[in-house]
Design a protein around this motif. Structure first.
Motif, mmCIF file in Angstrom:
data_model
loop_
_atom_site.group_PDB
_atom_site.id
_atom_site.type_symbol
_atom_site.label_atom_id
_atom_site.label_comp_id
_atom_site.label_asym_id
_atom_site.label_seq_id
_atom_site.Cartn_x
_atom_site.Cartn_y
_atom_site.Cartn_z
ATOM 1 N N PHE A 197 0.799 -1.222 0.000
ATOM 2 C CA PHE A 197 0.000 0.000 0.000
ATOM 3 C C PHE A 197 0.834 1.276 0.000
ATOM 4 C CE2 PHE A 197 -3.057 -2.956 2.269
ATOM 5 C CZ PHE A 197 -3.749 -3.242 1.110
ATOM 6 N N GLY A 198 2.151 1.161 0.181
ATOM 7 C CA GLY A 198 3.014 2.338 0.135
ATOM 8 C C GLY A 198 2.815 3.293 1.291
ATOM 9 N N LEU A 199 2.426 2.780 2.451
ATOM 10 C CA LEU A 199 2.180 3.609 3.626
ATOM 11 C C LEU A 199 3.311 3.455 4.634
ATOM 12 C CD1 LEU A 199 -1.606 2.769 4.124
ATOM 13 C CD2 LEU A 199 -0.636 4.775 2.965
ATOM 14 N N GLN A 200 3.501 4.482 5.443
ATOM 15 C CA GLN A 200 4.493 4.415 6.511
ATOM 16 C C GLN A 200 3.975 3.502 7.622
ATOM 17 O OE1 GLN A 200 7.590 5.967 7.054
ATOM 18 N NE2 GLN A 200 7.560 6.564 4.888
ATOM 19 N N PRO A 201 4.884 2.839 8.332
ATOM 20 C CA PRO A 201 4.439 2.042 9.490
ATOM 21 C C PRO A 201 3.880 2.956 10.583
ATOM 22 C CG PRO A 201 6.706 1.509 8.848
ATOM 23 C CD PRO A 201 6.335 2.749 8.113
ATOM 24 N N HIS A 202 3.137 2.384 11.485
ATOM 25 C CA HIS A 202 2.727 3.114 12.683
ATOM 26 C C HIS A 202 3.924 3.119 13.638
ATOM 27 C CE1 HIS A 202 -1.249 1.677 11.098
ATOM 28 N NE2 HIS A 202 -1.548 2.934 11.356
ATOM 29 N N TRP A 203 4.687 4.202 13.612
ATOM 30 C CA TRP A 203 5.974 4.207 14.307
ATOM 31 C C TRP A 203 5.845 4.065 15.816
ATOM 32 C CZ3 TRP A 203 9.901 2.920 11.622
ATOM 33 C CH2 TRP A 203 10.007 3.297 10.278
ATOM 34 N N SER A 204 4.800 4.643 16.406
ATOM 35 C CA SER A 204 4.631 4.504 17.852
ATOM 36 C C SER A 204 4.392 3.042 18.225
ATOM 37 C CB SER A 204 3.470 5.380 18.336
ATOM 38 O OG SER A 204 2.266 5.036 17.658
ATOM 39 N N ALA A 205 3.564 2.363 17.427
ATOM 40 C CA ALA A 205 3.321 0.944 17.674
ATOM 41 C C ALA A 205 4.584 0.128 17.413
ATOM 42 C CB ALA A 205 2.180 0.446 16.788
ATOM 43 N N PHE A 206 5.386 0.561 16.437
ATOM 44 C CA PHE A 206 6.637 -0.151 16.141
ATOM 45 C C PHE A 206 7.598 -0.084 17.320
ATOM 46 C CE2 PHE A 206 11.072 0.087 14.756
ATOM 47 C CZ PHE A 206 11.200 -1.138 14.113
ATOM 48 N N VAL A 207 7.734 1.094 17.920
ATOM 49 C CA VAL A 207 8.631 1.242 19.065
ATOM 50 C C VAL A 207 8.172 0.351 20.217
ATOM 51 C CG1 VAL A 207 9.490 2.846 20.814
ATOM 52 C CG2 VAL A 207 9.343 3.569 18.418
ATOM 53 N N LEU A 208 6.866 0.325 20.467
ATOM 54 C CA LEU A 208 6.331 -0.530 21.522
ATOM 55 C C LEU A 208 6.591 -1.999 21.212
ATOM 56 C CD1 LEU A 208 4.694 -0.890 24.101
ATOM 57 C CD2 LEU A 208 2.610 -0.829 22.702
ATOM 58 N N ALA A 209 6.362 -2.398 19.941
ATOM 59 C CA ALA A 209 6.607 -3.788 19.549
ATOM 60 C C ALA A 209 8.078 -4.154 19.705
ATOM 61 C CB ALA A 209 6.160 -4.003 18.103
ATOM 62 N N LEU A 210 8.950 -3.211 19.387
ATOM 63 C CA LEU A 210 10.387 -3.460 19.508
ATOM 64 C C LEU A 210 10.778 -3.687 20.964
ATOM 65 C CD1 LEU A 210 12.984 -3.604 17.795
ATOM 66 C CD2 LEU A 210 13.314 -1.168 18.268
ATOM 67 N N MET A 211 10.262 -2.860 21.854
ATOM 68 C CA MET A 211 10.569 -3.002 23.278
ATOM 69 C C MET A 211 10.040 -4.322 23.823
ATOM 70 S SD MET A 211 9.715 0.910 24.478
ATOM 71 C CE MET A 211 9.907 0.516 26.204
ATOM 72 N N LEU A 212 8.807 -4.668 23.460
ATOM 73 C CA LEU A 212 8.225 -5.921 23.933
ATOM 74 C C LEU A 212 8.971 -7.127 23.387
ATOM 75 C CD1 LEU A 212 4.409 -5.102 23.660
ATOM 76 C CD2 LEU A 212 5.787 -5.262 25.744
ATOM 77 N N SER A 213 9.394 -7.056 22.119
ATOM 78 C CA SER A 213 10.105 -8.180 21.518
ATOM 79 C C SER A 213 11.473 -8.377 22.171
ATOM 80 C CB SER A 213 10.263 -7.972 20.013
ATOM 81 O OG SER A 213 11.086 -6.859 19.724
ATOM 82 N N PHE A 214 12.145 -7.278 22.523
ATOM 83 C CA PHE A 214 13.403 -7.393 23.262
ATOM 84 C C PHE A 214 13.167 -8.088 24.599
ATOM 85 C CE2 PHE A 214 15.522 -3.535 21.056
ATOM 86 C CZ PHE A 214 15.947 -4.365 20.039
ATOM 87 N N GLY A 215 12.051 -7.736 25.247
ATOM 88 C CA GLY A 215 11.715 -8.371 26.511
ATOM 89 C C GLY A 215 11.464 -9.861 26.360
ATOM 90 N N VAL A 216 10.730 -10.241 25.307
ATOM 91 C CA VAL A 216 10.466 -11.655 25.052
ATOM 92 C C VAL A 216 11.768 -12.399 24.772
ATOM 93 C CG1 VAL A 216 9.362 -13.279 23.460
ATOM 94 C CG2 VAL A 216 8.112 -11.249 24.241
ATOM 95 N N ALA A 217 12.655 -11.791 23.984
ATOM 96 C CA ALA A 217 13.934 -12.424 23.667
ATOM 97 C C ALA A 217 14.779 -12.617 24.928
ATOM 98 C CB ALA A 217 14.694 -11.588 22.641
ATOM 99 N N TYR A 218 14.789 -11.613 25.786
ATOM 100 C CA TYR A 218 15.570 -11.712 27.025
ATOM 101 C C TYR A 218 15.030 -12.805 27.936
ATOM 102 C CZ TYR A 218 17.533 -10.485 31.561
ATOM 103 O OH TYR A 218 18.157 -10.532 32.784
ATOM 104 N N ILE A 219 13.710 -12.830 28.102
ATOM 105 C CA ILE A 219 13.084 -13.852 28.945
ATOM 106 C C ILE A 219 13.345 -15.249 28.384
ATOM 107 C CG2 ILE A 219 10.866 -14.772 29.753
ATOM 108 C CD1 ILE A 219 9.877 -11.868 29.879
ATOM 109 N N GLY A 220 13.218 -15.376 27.051
ATOM 110 C CA GLY A 220 13.464 -16.666 26.419
ATOM 111 C C GLY A 220 14.890 -17.137 26.606
#
Length: 249
Positions: A211-234
């Motif tokens: 669709f040629g749209l920008q990502p939702h950057w605020s949601a991306f930052v939150l997803a990045l932080m949560l994914s780092f947390g999941v990786a650390y816990i794992g």
């Protein structure tokens, strides 16, 4: 080890690694014929006025989902299929999920190249936002890596996890807006998809790829932080439980 993993997947076949190009190409051709010609399918209102075809939209979602599906399906058997590394060699077992995920990313990169080529043939020049696709994959990679560490560990102690993950991946695929737009769901059911992290990644990947749209950057930052947390816990979970691997195996 990643190179060996990729080559070993096609070992003994006549065309070898060429299958990694042919498989996604055949999938794309089938999707294009079935959905664009036979069903003459259209996406939701989000694609109104957009020249992206149903086949490209569907394929972009499947590429993104494959990072999750292939890595998670293989994770429970990573340690049990490498017993020699557990018993006979001082080996950093925590890299086994990384090797598996790197192999998956290799095939995703090939599918991504095929998608760009198909976009050129079917629709024209892809939108410039396609360069953001690797960025969208970063939190997904860390999320999948964390889950893979947990599953690789549990798979040693409970062999039923392998079959459970196969079933879970299939259910997750149909609970993710890959074959249908999110707007197609009744409103009362949409909030349930908030519990499915793959819905976010598929939607964001589709925004930048088709669709040629920008990502939702605020949601991306939150997803990045949560994914780092999941990786650390794992990772911590894997290191805490690995001491019993040799006794079980």
């Amino acid at each position: 080890m990643t190179k060996r993993e990729v080559i070993g997947r096609y070992q003994g076949s006549v065309m070898g690694v060429l299958w990694s190009f042919l498989n996604p190409l055949c999938m794309l051709l089938v999707y294009t014929f079935v959905f664009s010609i036979v069903f003459q399918s259209h996406w939701g209102k989000e694609s109104a006025g957009n020249k992206g075809s149903f086949a490209l939209i569907l394929f972009s979602g499947l590429i993104t989902f494959s990072v999750f599906s292939e890595a998670i399906s293989r994770a429970p058997g990573l340690v049990t299929s490498n017993v020699n590394y557990v018993k006979k060699v001082v080996f950093p077992l925590e890299i086994l999920p990384i090797v598996s995920l790197a192999s998956v990313i290799f095939h995703v990169a090939i599918s991504f190249a095929i998608l760009l080529f198909a976009f050129l043939v079917i629709e024209g020049v892809p939108p410039p936002t396609v360069i953001l696709f690797p960025v969208i994959l970063v939190p997904l990679i860390f999320f999948v890596l964390g889950v893979s560490w947990v599953l690789a560990s549990i798979g040693v102690y409970l062999r039923d996890v392998q079959q459970t993950m196969t079933l879970l991946v299939t259910v997750t695929m149909f609970m993710t807006p890959i074959f249908y737009p999110l707007e197609a769901l009744p409103v009362r059911f949409r909030h349930y998809l908030e519990y499915n992290p793959m819905a976010y990644f598929v939607e964001e990947a589709r925004r930048v790829l088709v669709f040629g749209l920008q990502p939702h950057w605020s949601a991306f930052v939150l997803a990045l932080m949560l994914s780092f947390g999941v990786a650390y816990i794992g990772y911590v979970w894997f290191q805490k439980t690995r001491s019993g691997f040799s006794d079980v195996l």
